[in-house]
Design a protein around this motif. Sequence first.
Motif, short mmCIF file in Angstrom:
data_model
loop_
_atom_site.label_atom_id
_atom_site.label_comp_id
_atom_site.label_asym_id
_atom_site.label_seq_id
_atom_site.Cartn_x
_atom_site.Cartn_y
_atom_site.Cartn_z
N PRO A 1 5.99 -8.84 7.52
CA PRO A 1 5.51 -9.39 8.80
C PRO A 1 5.54 -10.91 8.79
N GLY A 2 5.91 -11.52 9.91
CA GLY A 2 5.91 -12.98 10.01
C GLY A 2 7.04 -13.61 9.25
N HIS A 3 8.26 -12.98 9.29
CA HIS A 3 9.39 -13.51 8.51
C HIS A 3 9.92 -14.79 9.14
N HIS B 1 3.56 1.19 -2.93
CA HIS B 1 3.80 1.59 -1.55
C HIS B 1 2.53 1.44 -0.73
N ARG B 2 2.71 1.39 0.60
CA ARG B 2 1.57 1.33 1.51
C ARG B 2 1.01 2.73 1.71
N ASP B 3 -0.29 2.77 1.99
CA ASP B 3 -0.92 4.05 2.25
C ASP B 3 -1.77 3.93 3.52
N GLY B 4 -1.08 3.98 4.65
CA GLY B 4 -1.75 3.88 5.95
C GLY B 4 -2.55 2.59 6.07
N THR B 5 -3.77 2.70 6.53
CA THR B 5 -4.63 1.53 6.69
C THR B 5 -5.36 1.17 5.41
N LEU B 6 -5.20 2.01 4.39
CA LEU B 6 -5.90 1.76 3.13
C LEU B 6 -5.41 0.48 2.46
N GLY B 7 -4.11 0.23 2.52
CA GLY B 7 -3.52 -0.92 1.85
C GLY B 7 -2.35 -0.47 0.98
N LEU C 1 4.39 -8.00 -1.85
CA LEU C 1 4.56 -6.57 -2.08
C LEU C 1 5.71 -6.01 -1.24
N PHE C 2 5.85 -6.50 -0.02
CA PHE C 2 6.98 -6.09 0.82
C PHE C 2 8.30 -6.50 0.16
#
Length: 594
Positions: A457-459, A409-415, A433-434
């Motif tokens: 993003p950018g699909h 999962h994503r964790d804010g701006t961390l990655g 990853l998405f």
Amino acid sequence: MESAADKVAAARAELLAAYYEARDNGDAEGMAAAALRLPSSQYFGTDAGQVPALIHEAYTVAVGPASRCRLAAALARAWAYGGEARRAVAFAREAVTIADRLGDPEVVADALDAALLANWGPDDFAERPALSARLADVAAHLIDPAQRLTAQLWCLTTAWECLDVVAVQRRLRALDIIAEESGSARAAFFAASRRAMHALVTGDLDTADRLIAITHDLGGKAAEPDREAVVHSLVAARARQIGDTATLRSEAAAFEAYGAGEGVPSVSAEAAVLWLAADEPDRARQLLHRLTGAGLGTVARDVDFLLTVTSLVEVAATLHSDAIVADGVRLLEPFAGRAVLNAGAVTFHGVVDDYLHRAEQALGGPSATRWRDNAASAYRRIGAAWWRDRLIAPAAAMRPAPPVTVHLHRDGTLGWVVGADGTTVVLPDLKGLFYLRELLRSPGVESSVLDLSAAAPGHAGVVTESDTAEVVDRQALAAYHDRLRAIDVELDEAESWTDQAGLDRLRLEREALLAEVRTATGLGGRRRRFSSAHERARIAVRKAIASTLDRIELHDAPLARLLRDTIHTGASCRYDPDPARPVTWLLDSPTTEE
């Protein structure tokens, strides 16, 4: 009553006193006489302590080549007993060189024994049969029963390594004769313990029980340093065969304590196997992780290399530690066809092919059946019924993997946080990853690559009519239908045919054509249209997922392997969970909104 350990300690104290007295008096021959007996007071595989230093001191002041030769052999023996075979090689080589020059059979036999000890690693096997055969030939002309005993024990060990059942029987009988002729409690101890091993291999448990008891008694009478280790090994092997859980737990605890206390990895690895057999997988897993922290490649290539690696591979395969299993396959393959014995050849631990089978089976490898057949053939040849039966029913030994929690999962701006609890890494915003997260959200559900690509993003965007084309044109589709009708006519008229191969070809052609028609047409026979945007999305999604899995593999190879096994890509994509490897996926950050 004085215990065997007390007798050994007393004997060592007596030898040390004699050594120091001779040294104080400048008596080189007295020093040599005491030093030559010091290795007999060592416990195999444990730290040698001051023994090598004292023998080396006597070696440096030795009087005459015969004394120097024997002391070089003793020094090699002391280092080998202490688990430092690499230090032993040069001294063993010197001992053999001097002995050959002297030509004294007793001295030659002593040097050859040291050479065998120094070359007892897995990579030295090619040298051992010739060395042991030469030792047996020399010892056959000696009066000293101790040297004849040593020669026969080496020949027996080599016979077991080669799985030569006839030679095993012959050497066992030779040990019996030496014990009968000499009346030596020590010779009888070795004869009984090796007979007990053979009885366990062939499943004669009544005989094994009787011989184990005799071994214990004789080891005490002979003050044999390794009596307890020998008896524990035999008792543990018997407990495994009958499934005696109480004894297995007791022996596992004893093996674990000894392995940790003395720093002997092979004994600790055996403990892990015993904990597993005692239905204590958590204890086995703890030992496995402790022993493999730096990987199997760090296991010393000594006398216990095969025992250590096969034990750890068995535990890893059962507990689904795939990275360790894969490493084990690489290390074990060169030794296929060999028996696995513990130090001193006290107990038999199967054949390498058996462990390769278990490893390949755990990994889903293509060679599992070949290794199983090789192992079964070896077990039939030597009459190892328990090992053969265990091999042909491997599923009973496999345990379901414990469920694990894995972050993706994503964790804010961390990655992106990726990996199992406690071992996570942070990865950048990779498109793959998405895509993986979307698939993991819906197990067993087909996802269109167009819908999937929109998750990142950018699909690829919206598909228009201009982006599409017919999969198969009208003319080709008509030709398919014409050929199908022709094949149906031929098959209807084929009742009298004797050409089965021709019939099979027609049926295969018909199935292939039907598959093409199904691909080209949709509901109601309408021709399907193929989207160039769809194709671009399919390629992009596949490449993105493959690239991401490569990136994950750098940090967590088992997780990458799991995802490769369960994620399917194509015109549509799907995640099919593996019941044998249950996972709880954490797909949303527990602390941060995306």
